[in-house]
Design a protein around this motif. Structure first.
Motif, PDB file in Angstrom:
ATOM      1  N   GLY A 117       1.043  -1.518  -0.208  1.00  0.00           N
ATOM      2  CA  GLY A 117       0.459   0.275  -0.008  1.00  0.00           C
ATOM      3  C   GLY A 117       1.098   1.405  -0.012  1.00  0.00           C
ATOM      4  O   GLY A 117       2.233   1.493  -0.208  1.00  0.00           O
ATOM      5  N   VAL A 118       0.438   2.560   0.105  1.00  0.00           N
ATOM      6  CA  VAL A 118       0.701   3.886   0.289  1.00  0.00           C
ATOM      7  C   VAL A 118       0.622   4.929   1.365  1.00  0.00           C
ATOM      8  O   VAL A 118       1.097   5.850   0.793  1.00  0.00           O
ATOM      9  N   ASN A 119       0.388   4.296   2.574  1.00  0.00           N
ATOM     10  CA  ASN A 119       0.438   4.859   3.188  1.00  0.00           C
ATOM     11  C   ASN A 119       2.013   5.005   4.064  1.00  0.00           C
ATOM     12  O   ASN A 119       2.776   4.076   3.779  1.00  0.00           O
ATOM     13  N   PRO A 120       2.172   6.249   4.519  1.00  0.00           N
ATOM     14  CA  PRO A 120       4.275   6.489   3.809  1.00  0.00           C
ATOM     15  C   PRO A 120       4.770   5.289   4.945  1.00  0.00           C
ATOM     16  O   PRO A 120       6.198   5.327   5.270  1.00  0.00           O
ATOM     17  N   ALA A 121       4.233   5.455   5.979  1.00  0.00           N
ATOM     18  CA  ALA A 121       4.765   3.814   6.817  1.00  0.00           C
ATOM     19  C   ALA A 121       4.816   2.267   5.921  1.00  0.00           C
ATOM     20  O   ALA A 121       6.008   1.620   6.713  1.00  0.00           O
ATOM     21  N   TRP A 122       3.619   2.269   5.382  1.00  0.00           N
ATOM     22  CA  TRP A 122       3.689   0.994   4.766  1.00  0.00           C
ATOM     23  C   TRP A 122       4.108   0.891   4.083  1.00  0.00           C
ATOM     24  O   TRP A 122       5.014  -0.044   3.101  1.00  0.00           O
ATOM     25  N   LEU A 123       4.718   2.273   3.344  1.00  0.00           N
ATOM     26  CA  LEU A 123       5.648   1.831   2.450  1.00  0.00           C
ATOM     27  C   LEU A 123       7.150   2.116   2.601  1.00  0.00           C
ATOM     28  O   LEU A 123       7.943   1.664   1.688  1.00  0.00           O
ATOM     29  N   THR A 124       7.311   2.840   2.953  1.00  0.00           N
ATOM     30  CA  THR A 124       8.954   2.576   3.410  1.00  0.00           C
ATOM     31  C   THR A 124       9.208   1.330   4.018  1.00  0.00           C
ATOM     32  O   THR A 124       9.602   0.485   3.903  1.00  0.00           O
ATOM     33  N   GLY A 126       7.205  -1.242   3.005  1.00  0.00           N
ATOM     34  CA  GLY A 126       7.453  -1.940   1.618  1.00  0.00           C
ATOM     35  C   GLY A 126       9.358  -2.102   0.354  1.00  0.00           C
ATOM     36  O   GLY A 126       9.430  -3.177   0.138  1.00  0.00           O
ATOM     37  N   PHE A 127       9.537  -0.784   1.127  1.00  0.00           N
ATOM     38  CA  PHE A 127      10.901  -0.811   0.198  1.00  0.00           C
ATOM     39  C   PHE A 127      11.810  -1.412   0.893  1.00  0.00           C
ATOM     40  O   PHE A 127      12.454  -2.110   0.448  1.00  0.00           O
ATOM     41  N   MET A 128      11.444  -0.942   2.386  1.00  0.00           N
ATOM     42  CA  MET A 128      12.708  -1.823   3.213  1.00  0.00           C
ATOM     43  C   MET A 128      12.881  -3.375   2.968  1.00  0.00           C
ATOM     44  O   MET A 128      13.555  -3.752   2.334  1.00  0.00           O
ATOM     45  N   SER A 129      11.396  -4.016   2.685  1.00  0.00           N
ATOM     46  CA  SER A 129      10.821  -5.830   2.441  1.00  0.00           C
ATOM     47  C   SER A 129      11.471  -6.209   1.516  1.00  0.00           C
ATOM     48  O   SER A 129      12.138  -6.568   1.270  1.00  0.00           O
ATOM     49  N   SER A 130      11.043  -5.145   0.559  1.00  0.00           N
ATOM     50  CA  SER A 130      11.861  -6.088  -0.948  1.00  0.00           C
ATOM     51  C   SER A 130      13.116  -5.765  -1.091  1.00  0.00           C
ATOM     52  O   SER A 130      13.156  -6.373  -2.023  1.00  0.00           O
ATOM     53  N   THR A 131      13.963  -4.325  -0.864  1.00  0.00           N
ATOM     54  CA  THR A 131      14.883  -4.671  -0.897  1.00  0.00           C
ATOM     55  C   THR A 131      15.690  -5.304   0.174  1.00  0.00           C
ATOM     56  O   THR A 131      17.325  -5.732  -1.015  1.00  0.00           O
ATOM     57  N   ALA A 132      15.080  -5.369   0.472  1.00  0.00           N
ATOM     58  CA  ALA A 132      16.234  -6.348   1.469  1.00  0.00           C
ATOM     59  C   ALA A 132      16.124  -7.735   1.078  1.00  0.00           C
ATOM     60  O   ALA A 132      16.823  -8.799   1.340  1.00  0.00           O
ATOM     61  N   PHE A 133      15.145  -8.063   0.883  1.00  0.00           N
ATOM     62  CA  PHE A 133      14.608  -9.432  -0.143  1.00  0.00           C
ATOM     63  C   PHE A 133      15.039  -9.855  -1.375  1.00  0.00           C
ATOM     64  O   PHE A 133      16.177 -10.748  -1.514  1.00  0.00           O
ATOM     65  N   PHE A 316      -3.139   1.895  11.290  1.00  0.00           N
ATOM     66  CA  PHE A 316      -4.191   0.620  11.432  1.00  0.00           C
ATOM     67  C   PHE A 316      -5.504   0.812  10.852  1.00  0.00           C
ATOM     68  O   PHE A 316      -6.051   0.682  11.693  1.00  0.00           O
ATOM     69  N   LYS A 317      -5.615   2.073  10.398  1.00  0.00           N
ATOM     70  CA  LYS A 317      -6.601   2.378  10.478  1.00  0.00           C
ATOM     71  C   LYS A 317      -7.267   2.468   8.943  1.00  0.00           C
ATOM     72  O   LYS A 317      -6.769   2.429   8.154  1.00  0.00           O
ATOM     73  N   CYS A 318      -8.588   1.264   9.457  1.00  0.00           N
ATOM     74  CA  CYS A 318      -8.976   0.584   8.359  1.00  0.00           C
ATOM     75  C   CYS A 318     -10.508   1.855   7.101  1.00  0.00           C
ATOM     76  O   CYS A 318     -10.781   2.205   8.020  1.00  0.00           O
ATOM     77  N   GLY A 319     -10.527   1.730   6.374  1.00  0.00           N
ATOM     78  CA  GLY A 319     -11.315   2.585   5.346  1.00  0.00           C
ATOM     79  C   GLY A 319     -11.227   3.676   5.217  1.00  0.00           C
ATOM     80  O   GLY A 319     -11.954   3.573   5.106  1.00  0.00           O
ATOM     81  N   LYS A 320     -10.441   4.094   5.168  1.00  0.00           N
ATOM     82  CA  LYS A 320      -9.566   5.440   5.312  1.00  0.00           C
ATOM     83  C   LYS A 320      -9.468   6.048   4.141  1.00  0.00           C
ATOM     84  O   LYS A 320      -9.277   5.166   3.430  1.00  0.00           O
TER      85      LYS A 320
END
Length: 595
Positions: A117-124, A126-133, A316-320
């Motif tokens: 997703g594109v929430n700034p926290a989740w976005l970073t 995501g970048f960290m997970s994919s880069t580490a992998f 963690f706010k859903c449906g926003k």
């Protein structure tokens, strides 16, 4: 002043000459094999730490100096420069060459970021997970070089979107609404679109326009010409840079092939302790993956808190409903992914070979069940991880990627040959020959220390350290390695310290893995300075960071890394290798249990 300017110009030449001459009395006066080897060790160490000569050139010095001082014959020294490690490296580079040639790494990275997703926290994250992998299988440097342009495009898109929001708000306060808000999708390198909004006071608005415009702070980075609409925009750019740099390093911890320091350690350990046979791809992954995962998550939390704050309720706010910035991020990532087109035959074949290589590594000798190496029980220990790497690596030169065609005199297009997944020239351009020579020099240095008796001498001198608690010895060695690797290259640091730490472990009756594993992992913790490792230098070159930013962030990640390694070596790693017992495969010591 002219004299000092000459000294500065020729400082590396003077350092080389003075080092050789100043230390020369050591072998001349004492004239023992141990002191002669120590002289070579000091010279090589100083050249590695100061880089007075290129690292790989310095690594060739043992092949020159050992025969001259009568420590080892030239043929024996030369044999240390090409070992099982180099075959493993060749196979891994074949895989990395194909992955990067056919853009499979970019497809994997973008897909993983789209999933989180594109929430700034989740976005970073995501970048960290994919880069580490990706860093588990590719070099840390190439991973950072691939991921950083994508992260930069996303960061600039956020800044552009914020500018559009501010423009809309200001237009609204001026009495009109812009219904046709369009986000500029063009992101070019390090440049951002600069917009200047002029506003006029509107009666009845209580000067709100002035308040809004006062919040628009333009910050100019001293290194680049980039301007940031707000402080938050600048913080996002810093966060993206450090996420890429640190995750590319952390991911390399996970596999033996993930970084050169792991490979150097594995080859050194298997050479010094050939009867152990406890260290392979599967066993390394089993103990290092939990450590790397914890370090990655804690580093993400630390960086997020340091630059943007950590709002759990917001995360963690859903449906926003997505903000304009988040929509802009999603759009640029989606566009980058669409540019790749549908997955191609070459990518599928590379992915299949990639998975096959990993499965063969894991299943060779998993430990809890017999592996496929049991099929060759007549030759135990003959097949290693390099056997798998070479088998898969050869397939990349064999499997067709596309047909080569030519036009006949009659105008007919006919196929006359095929092109494999990779060619030898492409492989050569990816192969880190400097690292291969550097590692070979380290092996030669270790052999020389063993032949001359210097290793035993160091072990005897360090034996009084046995009175200290083992955890304190591990902590001291880990902190020493972490500090040294900030100013010296990671491969040079581990190559220099392994011949010292092994005799130390043997002298104090401690399982060598108990000290060597944490020290090896901590060698990768070069997070403080831009020059500490290539990924740091790559992200620093984008101009968003200052040295103090990297020092503040890196200090926290260093503390997290050492703490997690200490936790692992005292908990889940202990039963895997029976670390509390001095092993039978270590030399000249009786089996006894540590107090």
């Amino acid at each position: 002043m002219k004299f000092f300017s000459y000294i500065m110009v020729y400082r590396r030449f003077l350092l080389v000459v003075l080092t050789v001459l100043v230390l020369l009395p050591l072998p001349i006066v004492l004239h023992t094999k141990e002191t002669e080897c120590a002289y070579i060790l000091f010279v090589v160490a100083i050249f590695w730490l100061t880089e007075a000569l290129p690292l790989s050139v310095t690594a060739l010095l043992p092949s020159l100096m050992f025969p001259m001082l009568g420590i080892m014959p030239s043929k024996k020294v030369a044999s240390a420069y090409f070992k099982d490690f180099h075959l493993l490296l060749i196979g891994v580079i074949c895989l990395a060459t194909s992955i990067e040639k056919w853009n499979l790494h970019k497809r994997i990275a973008l897909k993983m970021v789209m999933i989180v997703g594109v929430n700034p926290a989740w976005l970073t994250l995501g970048f960290m997970s994919s880069t580490a992998f990706l860093s588990m299988w590719l070099s840390n440097t190439s991973t950072a070089a691939m991921a950083m342009p994508i992260a930069e495009a996303v960061a600039q898109q956020i800044i552009n979107a914020e500018a559009e929001v501010e423009a809309t708000q200001m237009t609204y306060f001026n009495g009109s609404t812009n219904h046709g808000l369009e986000i500029d999708e063009s992101v070019n390198g390090h440049e951002t679109n600069e917009r200047k909004e002029k506003t006029k006071p509107v009666p009845g608005c209580n000067n709100d326009t002035g308040k809004i415009s006062s919040k628009v702070e333009l910050e100019k980075n001293s290194g680049m010409g980039t301007k940031y609409r707000t402080k938050k925009g600048h913080m996002i750019c810093k966060l993206m840079c450090l996420c890429i740099a640190y995750s590319s390093t952390i991911g390399g911890l996970t596999t033996i092939t993930g970084t050169s320091t792991n490979l150097i350690f594995a080859e050194y350990f298997n050479t010094r302790y050939p009867d152990c046979r406890c260290l392979n791809f599967g066993s390394w992954f089993t103990f290092s993956f939990p450590a790397a995962l914890i370090i990655l998550l804690l580093s993400w939390i630390w960086l997020q808190w340091l630059f943007l704050g950590f709002n759990f309720k917001e995360m963690f706010k859903c449906g926003k409903t997505k903000t304009v910035q988040q929509k802009a991020c999603a759009e640029v990532i989606k566009q980058e992914y669409q540019k790749l087109g549908p997955i191609r035959y070459q990518e599928i074949v590379t992915l299949v070979l990639f998975i096959l290589m990993a499965l063969l590594w894991f299943s060779r000798d998993p430990g809890f069940v017999p592996g496929w190496s049991a099929l060759f029980s007549e030759y135990p220990g003959f097949a290693t991880d390099s056997t798998v790497a070479l088998l898969i690596g050869l397939l990349f030169f064999l499997i067709p990627a596309k047909r080569l065609t030519k036009t006949t005199p009659t105008g007919e297009i006919v196929a006359f040959d095929y092109s494999p997944l990779i060619t030898w020239k492409e492989f050569q351009s990816f192969m880190p020959w400097d690292i291969a020579i550097l590692v070979g020099g380290g092996f030669a240095l270790a052999d020389g220390c063993e032949e001359s008796g210097l290793s035993n001498w160091i072990g005897n001198k360090l034996s009084p350290l046995g009175s200290l608690p083992v955890w304190l010895i591990i902590l001291i060695s880990s902190l020493m390695v972490t500090s040294l690797t900030e100013v010296a290259s990671n491969p040079a640091t581990i190559t220099l310290l392994l011949p010292i730490l092994s005799p130390l472990a043997e002298a104090i009756h401690v399982n060598p893995l108990y000290i060597l594993i944490p020290s090896t992992l901590c060698t990768s913790f070069a997070f403080l300075l831009p020059v500490a490792n290539p990924p740091n230098a790559i992200v620093f070159s984008y101009g968003h960071l200052k040295v103090i930013d990297m020092v503040k962030a890196g200090l926290g990640v260093n503390i997290v890394g050492v703490a997690v390694v200490m936790l692992g070596i005292c908990t889940w790693i202990v039963p895997m290798f029976d670390l509390y017992t001095y092993p039978s495969w270590a030399p000249a010591m009786n089996n006894e249990t540590m107090p």
